[in-house]
Design an enzyme around this catalytic site. Structure first.
Site, mmCIF file in Angstrom:
data_model
loop_
_atom_site.group_PDB
_atom_site.id
_atom_site.type_symbol
_atom_site.label_atom_id
_atom_site.label_comp_id
_atom_site.label_asym_id
_atom_site.label_seq_id
_atom_site.Cartn_x
_atom_site.Cartn_y
_atom_site.Cartn_z
ATOM 1 N N GLU B 134 -7.032 18.124 5.382
ATOM 2 C CA GLU B 134 -6.751 19.478 5.858
ATOM 3 C C GLU B 134 -5.595 20.140 5.119
ATOM 4 O O GLU B 134 -5.654 21.311 4.772
ATOM 5 C CB GLU B 134 -6.466 19.472 7.365
ATOM 6 C CG GLU B 134 -7.715 19.332 8.227
ATOM 7 C CD GLU B 134 -8.315 17.939 8.217
ATOM 8 O OE1 GLU B 134 -7.657 17.012 7.727
ATOM 9 O OE2 GLU B 134 -9.451 17.799 8.686
ATOM 10 N N HIS B 204 -10.616 18.099 20.768
ATOM 11 C CA HIS B 204 -11.716 18.989 20.404
ATOM 12 C C HIS B 204 -11.734 20.202 21.327
ATOM 13 O O HIS B 204 -12.790 20.750 21.610
ATOM 14 C CB HIS B 204 -13.065 18.267 20.469
ATOM 15 C CG HIS B 204 -13.217 17.160 19.462
ATOM 16 N ND1 HIS B 204 -12.893 15.859 19.745
ATOM 17 C CD2 HIS B 204 -13.640 17.170 18.182
ATOM 18 C CE1 HIS B 204 -13.120 15.108 18.673
ATOM 19 N NE2 HIS B 204 -13.564 15.876 17.711
#
Ligand SMILES: Cc1ncc(C[n+]2csc(CCOP(=O)(O)OP(=O)(O)O)c2C)c(N)n1
Ligand SMILES: [Mg+2]
Lengths: 391, 401
Positions: B134, B204
């Site tokens: 990322e 999530h």
């Protein structure tokens, strides 16, 4: 050795859900004696270090326990799969079917003083580090009897010498270096095994951890579980160098046949010896394979062929491989193996029922453990002022 | 009216959601959840979005919007939010040769299928998978954008954006300022799915907009529907500042709208008034708007004639102070709701600004309905998020003050 380890683990366990796992003993008269096994010479490939010995001297009892553990693990993941399909487990769930040899071979080379930390594909390690099957399944179900009290789910499982179960890819690797530093600083004669996947191996923090570990010669074993894919991306599409055991540059490494539990065992024993003898860190690459999809929502067949999966299953299965060895060496009879299989099934079935019977955690678990209880935090704010929770 | 009786009456009026008065009565915890063997609904604990009156599911309704004047004579097509996002990226790629789309597994369509077919259509040199990295993805996008290219990067879940936090906050946000205007990363747009889904657990489910809203130089945008997602994403990609575009993942497949097939942008930094009203201003964004819509209806059952002005903020940074303050100056009351935890959530910024600008007009304390100050929980999700009942209670508290 394994069962005594479990008992000592149970002693250190602060939490009641860690129960010793009983392993049935077998009637074969020769059970107590050791056997010598020579591993295939392709079991290891090295980078800047000697090859671990291909000669394994191991007790028959331990071999049987390895088999038992792998069978339990597979059954447990099958049960998880079924519970997921029955919509009892929700959300994110990653199974380790096919990769059993890594967790089992590693544990048999370690002592409870050694530490393990891994990513989210953690059910097998959690079991090997002393957790009961019920506590794992109950965690998946989000129940009170879960190993994290039902608060974490599939990716969040811990035991006293297992630092999880970590959901952010790569984040656990520098933690492993820190754990190893503490071991060294505290004078523990033990190592940390920090695991990550082939996909995770490309996170920058993995390389930051390598550097610190070598700089300070930490007793850290970096273990790349190369199952060839990170979600849908194959290793060669994600990594400029797929020889993961060489990616530590200044850290020596060993590539291991991760589908052979004895090769894993041997490599981990070698790594433990290496890291506790002051040589600094070591890299291990476990060549392994996951049979299922990445997670429950991935059928696992869009980015690889069914033939490939079938080929791995029929030719490289860690359970079948060990089974053949046990039979060839006359360690156990076919019937005894069948009995293990049957008992494993019963053991897992029982755990499924127990975990299903466990209630969901009480609501107070929702606010607890955000901060230390005694930290002097008087309250946590709720959705509206009246809901603010006062401790 | 006491809160307790107020709540009881809402419970009677409501078929959905969790009863907190039950909780107060110490009913065994099990009964508050759906029974053990009935899992949470796949769409999470949110009443159906498809029935919302803000969903424009006819051609005519869709084009009645003055913001869509540029495509008013064009065609529309049924699209879900993930398809509208796909369509926006497809147009961005077609109209800008420098544009590339990249991220983890995006060439295969991505986890939520938002990039389906783009690699086939525009080539693998323009739509490509990145390694799992990322910080690298963000930094790479920043470098590309500094060259004047358009970088559309996907961070697979907003929960994974934190390894990229430094790159976004220190590099992307400050490039123009620290180079005295020599370089900028206007071509950078980071797309990332955010928010609750019913069972996402700790990693999530998060809504990290407020972290980025604290960073001058960035823009932060959150759409509520297919039409909005397409127009706002195209604007975000083309805006000459780095934009973080957060997509409420629960909305990807929640409802279809008739989306204009043409190329259109919706304005950044501009809120949209969804319903005009005179008694109370309600501000939200993303999926929370549908919770608010239901909460308003519920409150109106209790308080017939209640007139609520509901505002979709759309842009979190910069946010539309004018629209919100004009509304509060008219209504004298404000409620803000969001899914992120309360402390330092973006509602705090809105409330403070409104207090500064509308102090003498306020007739009730500003109500903030936000999630608990806990990590996003797995099985306690429905206790965590500001549901319809909590929001309806907030409306009534504001009205009855
Ligand atoms: C920082 C971060 N980025 C992305 C993800 C989403 N994600 C979860 S697992 C995974 C693939 C990891 O592959 P690998 O490291 O090979 O492990 P495996 O799943 O094969 O065991 C991805 C992209 C995540 N959890 N965290
Ligand atoms: Mg992998």
């Amino acid at each position: 050795m394994l069962s005594s380890k479990r008992i000592s683990l149970a002693k250190v366990a602060a939490r009641a859900f860690i129960t010793p796992v009983t392993v049935r003993t077998f009637a074969s008269s020769s059970i107590a004696r050791n056997v010598n096994i020579t591993l295939h010479k392709a079991s290891f490939e090295t980078y800047n270090c000697d090859t671990p010995s291909l000669e394994v001297n191991i007790s028959k009892e331990e071999l049987v326990k390895m088999y038992h553990s792998m069978v339990i693990m597979r059954r447990m993941e099958m049960a998880s799969d079924a519970l997921y399909k029955a919509k009892l487990i929700r959300g994110f769930c990653h199974l380790c079917t096919g990769q059993e040899a890594v967790a089992v071979g590693m544990e048999t080379a370690l002592t409870p003083d050694d530490k393990i930390i891994t990513a989210y594909r953690c059910h097998g390690f959690t079991y090997m580090r002393g957790a009961s099957i019920t506590s794992i399944l109950a965690e998946l179900l989000g129940r009170k009897a879960g190993i994290s009290a039902g608060k974490g789910g599939s990716m969040h499982m811990f035991t006293p010498n297992f630092f999880g179960g970590n959901g952010i890819v790569g984040a656990q690797v520098p933690l492993g270096a820190g754990i190893a530093f503490a071991q060294k600083y505290l004078g523990h004669n033990a190592s940390t095994f920090a695991l990550y996947g082939d996909g995770a191996s490309n996170q920058g923090q993995v390389f930051e951890a390598y550097n610190m570990a070598k700089l300070w010669d930490l007793p850290c074993v970096f273990v790349c579980e190369n199952n060839r894919y990170g979600m849908g991306t194959s290793a060669s599409r994600s990594s400029a160098n797929t020889s993961y055991f060489k990616r530590g540059d200044y850290i020596p490494g060993v590539k291991v046949n991760g589908m052979d539990v004895l090769a894993v065992h041997q490599a981990c024993a070698y790594a433990k010896e290496w890291t506790t003898s002051g040589k600094g860190p070591l890299l291990l690459e476990m060549e392994t394979y996951r049979y299922g999809g990445h997670s429950m929502s991935d059928p696992g067949t869009t980015y690889r062929t069914r033939e490939e999966i079938q080929h791995m299953r029929s030719n490289n299965d860690p359970i079948t491989g060990l089974k053949q060895r046990l039979l060839e060496l006359n360690v156990v009879s076919e019937d005894e193996l069948k009995a293990i299989d049957k008992n494993a099934r019963a053991e897992v079935d029982k755990a499924v029922e127990e975990s299903k019977a466990s209630p969901e955690p009480e609501l107070k678990a929702f606010w607890e453990q955000v901060y230390k209880k005694e930290a002097g935090i008087p309250f946590l704010r709720g959705r509206e002022p009246e809901e603010t929770h006062h401790f | 009216m006491s809160i307790a009786t107020l709540r009881t009456s809402y419970l009677a009026a409501s078929l959905a959601s969790v009863s907190r008065s039950m909780l107060k009565q110490q009913v065994p915890i099990k009964s508050q959840y759906a029974a053990t063997n009935s899992p949470p609904p796949p769409e999470g604990f949110m009443p159906g979005v498809a029935n919302s009156k803000f969903i424009r599911n006819t051609h005519h309704e869709a084009l009645r919007n003055p913001e869509l004047a540029g495509v008013a004579n064009g065609e529309t097509k049924k699209m879900n939010t993930f398809q509208a996002i796909n369509d926006a990226m497809s147009i961005a790629l077609a109209t800008d040769d420098t544009a590339c789309v990249f991220g983890e597994d995006v060439a295969f369509g991505g986890v939520f299928r938002c990039t389906m077919g783009l690699a086939e259509m525009f080539g693998r040199d323009r739509v490509f998978n990145t390694p799992l990295s990322e910080q690298g993805i963000a930094g790479f996008g920043i470098g590309m954008a500094a060259m004047g290219s358009t970088a559309i990067a996907e961070i697979q879940f907003a929960d994974y954006i934190f390894p990229a936090f430094d790159q976004l906050v220190n590099e992307a946000a400050k490039y123009r300022y620290r180079s005295g205007g020599e370089f900028d990363v206007g071509g950078l747009c980071i797309r990332t799915p955010c928010g609750a889904v019913g069972h996402g657990g700790h990693y999530h489910s998060q809504s990290p907009e407020a972290y980025f809203a604290h960073t001058p130089g960035l823009k932060v945008v959150i759409p509520r529907s297919p039409i909005q997602a397409k127009g706002l994403l195209l604007a975000s990609v083309r805006d000459r500042n780095p934009v973080i575009f957060m997509e409420p993942k629960i909305l990807y497949r929640a409802a279809v709208e008739m989306v204009p097939v043409g190329d259109y942008e919706l304005p950044l930094g501009k809120a949209e008034i969804l319903t005009q009203g005179k008694d109370l201003t309600v501000v939200g964004w993303g999926a929370q708007l549908y919770v608010l819509e239901n909460a308003i209806q519920l409150a109106q059952k209790k308080m017939p004639g209640l007139s609520v002005e509901l505002i979709d903020l759309r842009s979190i940074l910069p946010w539309d102070v004018e629209t919100v303050c004009n509304s509060v100056n008219k209504t004298g009351r404000l409620l803000i709701a969001h899914e992120a935890p309360k402390t330092q959530g973006f509602a705090a910024e809105i409330a403070t600004t409104v207090m500064e600008r509308c102090f003498l007009r306020l007739e009730a304390p500003i109500q903030r309905l936000c999630s608990y100050d806990t990590p996003f929980p797995l099985i306690f999700e429905k206790f965590h998020v500001p549901d319809m009942i909590r929001c309806a209670e907030g409306i009534e508290r504001a009205m009855k003050f």
